[in-house]
Scaffold this active site. Structure first.
Site, PDB file in Angstrom:
ATOM      1  CG  ASP A 404      11.054   3.642  -2.855  1.00  0.00           C
ATOM      2  OD1 ASP A 404      10.354   3.648  -3.871  1.00  0.00           O
ATOM      3  OD2 ASP A 404      12.268   3.385  -2.849  1.00  0.00           O
ATOM      4  CD  GLU A 457       7.497   1.148  -5.281  1.00  0.00           C
ATOM      5  OE1 GLU A 457       7.716   1.114  -6.500  1.00  0.00           O
ATOM      6  OE2 GLU A 457       8.385   1.349  -4.441  1.00  0.00           O
TER       7      GLU A 457
END
Length: 729
Positions: A404, A457
């Site tokens: 993330d 990401e």
């Protein structure tokens, strides 16, 4: 038997007593326990609140002298230290126990060396709490890294949360404190009481706790795994094909809200069956690691080594992964190494000074989320995170980590104004420490865990996210294609009459499609916070919204790159996702009349996955430009896209996307002349999906008429707001 009243005292030196009372003794084992001295063996115990302490051996019992303040001591005329136990009398009871301070350290020199070097790739086996047999005695060993602490004590339910009687010892310069407590086993609650450099005390959860209490409770729990894995075949073959050359179709799930109220084991009875029915190859679980605030969806982690206790035990989570593997479904997991919350019982200023976070407050404070960023330049912190990535893959058989917020790690000026950040040593904005950490993490995971994929990401154009580390890249296997997501959704939200002016939004992704190994993500981030669900983004009436939704999914599954779809979007849920109640499953109830509206869309997703997995043209050359050909990418006035995908052996699949709400008859497309006939294999306008039924039941044969720079062409009737796939007949 020795007369208990004639055992001479052997009082500990005053300085040692004082340090033990205040919890700042670095080596309590040197004072407490049993030690040979001239004239015999000294026994000392530190048992606050005890009425008496007796040493019990095979040949004798001897009551120790009460030295005051919870200290007991005695000098026995022995030639060597015997095997002994302690009988500790409290008001109304006598406790017989082993003496925790008679044991050698449970960590060896190699463990301590690797920890000090930041190279302990199985750090969780050294630190934390482990049920074990040590020197022939069952108990639990505890170890924690707290280099700035003046002292560390162990507190828990077993000592009524008063750690005075359980001081830990410092194991040299690496900053690790250790204690073996005989008799303690699974299920015990504990924390570490840390005496900070300023002398104040703080009670902290174990950073490497492998099990925790369910929030809002915050204690760590002693645990051991008893799960017997049944996924041997899956683990042996999951890496048979490189991930970028394999089908990867991902269903993103927030476990607590997928079907609210289900435990890990109950999810194991329902989730694999549902995902298998829809044909996805993988699930991606939003963060599973323990987090105090459910509204963070798991993205503010306090227990990096513990699956959230909201849904069960660590073995319960293993059972869920096992069942998914046995159903042929891979398990990806969101992993959050970018930051952590400031809770004063967790990692923030863990031992009284910045430890896991950067020592510079400007570098430590995350400007967007009110959290703290890890100090990626500190080797022990990098070790904590790299080992954590390995931990989930080795201990829970996770098949991939989606990392993330990578962009927030890579840039020193991320969300910061001028004057709020300091350039790196070369004068640039790149966080070189974070780059080194990501490279080390990826290289370590790929080396240790065959078949695992890491996914970034990363929302910028950072060069080389999926390039191997030995070529200077970050070393990820795949990267979320945020540009494709943003551009294509922006196009789809336009009224069809205006789409001609934004046609590049659907074609620009092919300019950079092979710069990285991409995943096409329609994730939870796109269906919350006022962004509306996928179907609700679409213009037009309800029929047109669903038609746009279906056409877009058909385009997405045909586009180069892997697919990811968030739960609820597979059946065109109209409402935004809410972690409080999850998907609107009632929309699929036949009593609601959902056959065409929602069940039809879910039927399409199932067929997309089935056809996708059976067609190597759609995944075998995702990262090879030779696997894609435009037939027409400039038909902006018609709102039409048409392209070929090719497998490694050249077999084509033709995708035609029509984003206008009209029927276009006899639409001519140039095609390869070496295919004698085409057959429709997917049409998102089919009646069973809720469409108008403009389909092509017959074989489509090319005509010797040149179009789009090709000598042959076919004529199709393009359905309204639909995607059509054809393959050689």
């Amino acid at each position: 038997m020795t007369d208990r009243h004639t055992v001479p005292a052997a009082v500990a030196p005053a300085a040692d007593r004082e340090r033990l009372l205040h919890g700042v003794h670095h080596d309590p084992h040197a004072v407490l326990g049993a030690h040979p001295v001239p004239g015999g063996v000294v026994f000392r115990a530190f048992r606050p609140y005890a009425l008496s302490v007796t040493v019990a051996a095979d040949a004798f019992e001897a009551e120790l002298h009460d030295d005051g303040d919870g200290f007991f001591s005695g000098l026995l005329p022995l030639t060597e230290v015997p095997a002994y136990r302690l009988l500790v009398a409290y008001e109304g009871t006598v406790l017989e126990t082993e003496d925790a301070y008679r044991f050698l350290p449970t960590l060896g020199e190699l463990d301590l060396h690797l920890i000090g070097e930041g190279r302990h790739e199985q750090l969780w086996r050294a630190l934390g709490a482990h049920v074990t047999v040590h020197q022939g005695v069952s108990g639990t060993r505890f170890a924690v890294w707290a280099p700035d602490a003046r002292g560390v004590r162990l507190a828990g339910g077993f000592d009524l949360w008063d750690g005075t009687g359980h001081p830990m010892r410092s194991l040299g310069s690496c900053g690790v404190w250790e204690l073996f407590v005989p008799g303690l086993g699974e299920g015990e609650l504990y924390k570490f009481e840390i005496i900070r450099p300023d002398g104040s005390h703080t009670l902290r959860a174990d950073p490497l706790a492998r099990r925790t209490e369910a929030p809002p409770a915050t204690s760590s729990i002693v645990t051991a795994s008893h799960h017997e894995w049944g996924d041997t075949r899956w683990m042996a073959h999951r890496g048979d094909r490189p991930v970028h050359e394999a089908p990867l179709s991902v269903y993103e799930v927030h476990l607590p809200s997928w079907r609210p109220g289900l435990s890990y084991r109950e999810l194991a009875d329902q989730l694999p069956a549902y995902v298998s029915e829809l044909g996805f190859t993988h699930v991606e679980l939003m963060p599973v690691a323990e987090h105090p605030f459910g509204g963070s969806w798991g993205y503010q982690v306090t227990g990096f080594y513990a699956p959230t206790a909201r849904l069960g035990t660590p073995d319960d989570f293993r059972y869920l992964v096992d069942r998914l593997h046995q159903a042929g479904i891979g398990v990806l997991m969101d992993w959050v190494p970018a930051h952590f919350p400031r809770d004063d019982w967790a990692l923030a200023e863990f031992d009284g000074r910045p430890l896991y976070e950067h020592h510079d407050p400007l570098r430590a404070a995350h400007p967007d989320w009110g959290t703290l960023e890890f100090d990626f330049g500190r080797r022990e912190v990098r070790n904590f995170l790299v080992a954590n990535a390995v931990y989930w893959c080795e201990e829970f058989h996770i098949d991939g980590l989606r990392v993330d917020a990578v962009a927030s790690m890579l840039y020193l000026d991320y969300s910061r104004e001028p004057g709020q950040w300091t350039p790196n040593e070369h004068g640039g904005r790149e966080n070189l420490d974070a780059v080194a950490f990501l490279q080390e993490m990826n290289a370590t995971v790929y080396r240790r865990c065959p078949g695992v994929v890491t996914i970034a990401e990363e929302s910028t154009a950072w060069d080389g996210v999926t390039r191997p580390t030995d070529g200077g890249g970050l070393g990820f296997g795949l990267k979320w294609n945020m540009g494709w997501m943003h551009d294509s959704l922006e196009y789809m939200q336009k009224e069809p009459v205006h789409r001609r002016y934004h046609h590049h939004g659907m074609t620009f992704s092919m300019v950079y499609a092979y710069s990285e190994n991409y995943v096409l993500p329609i994730s939870h981030d796109e269906v919350v916070h006022g962004k509306r669900s996928l179907v609700s983004k679409m213009p037009g009436d309800w029929w047109q919204q669903r038609a746009n939704h279906r056409a877009y999914l058909g385009f997405m599954w045909a586009h180069p790159g892997k697919q990811l779809l968030f739960m609820g979007q597979e059946f065109a849920q109209g409402a935004e996702w809410s972690e409080a109640h999850g998907p609107d499953w009632w929309l699929l109830d036949p009593a609601y009349g959902a056959e065409a509206d929602h069940r039809g869309v879910r039927e399409l997703v199932r067929d997309l996955n089935t056809l996708y997995r059976a067609a190597p043209a759609l995944w075998e050359r995702d990262t090879d430009p030779a696997g894609f050909e435009w037939l027409t990418g400039d038909a902006a006035d018609d709102n039409v896209l048409a392209f070929l995908r090719r497998s490694a052996d050249g077999t084509p699949l033709l995708a035609v996307c029509h984003f206008s709400p009209v029927v276009r008859e006899d639409y001519r497309l140039g095609v390869p002349e070496d295919v004698p006939a085409w057959v429709e294999v997917l049409n998102t306008d089919a009646g069973r999906y809720g469409g108008s039924g403009v389909v092509h039941p017959d074989v489509v044969k090319p005509e010797p008429r040149g179009t789009h720079g090709r000598p042959a062409s076919i004529r199709l009737t393009l359905p309204p707001l639909a995607t059509v796939w054809l393959r050689p007949a």
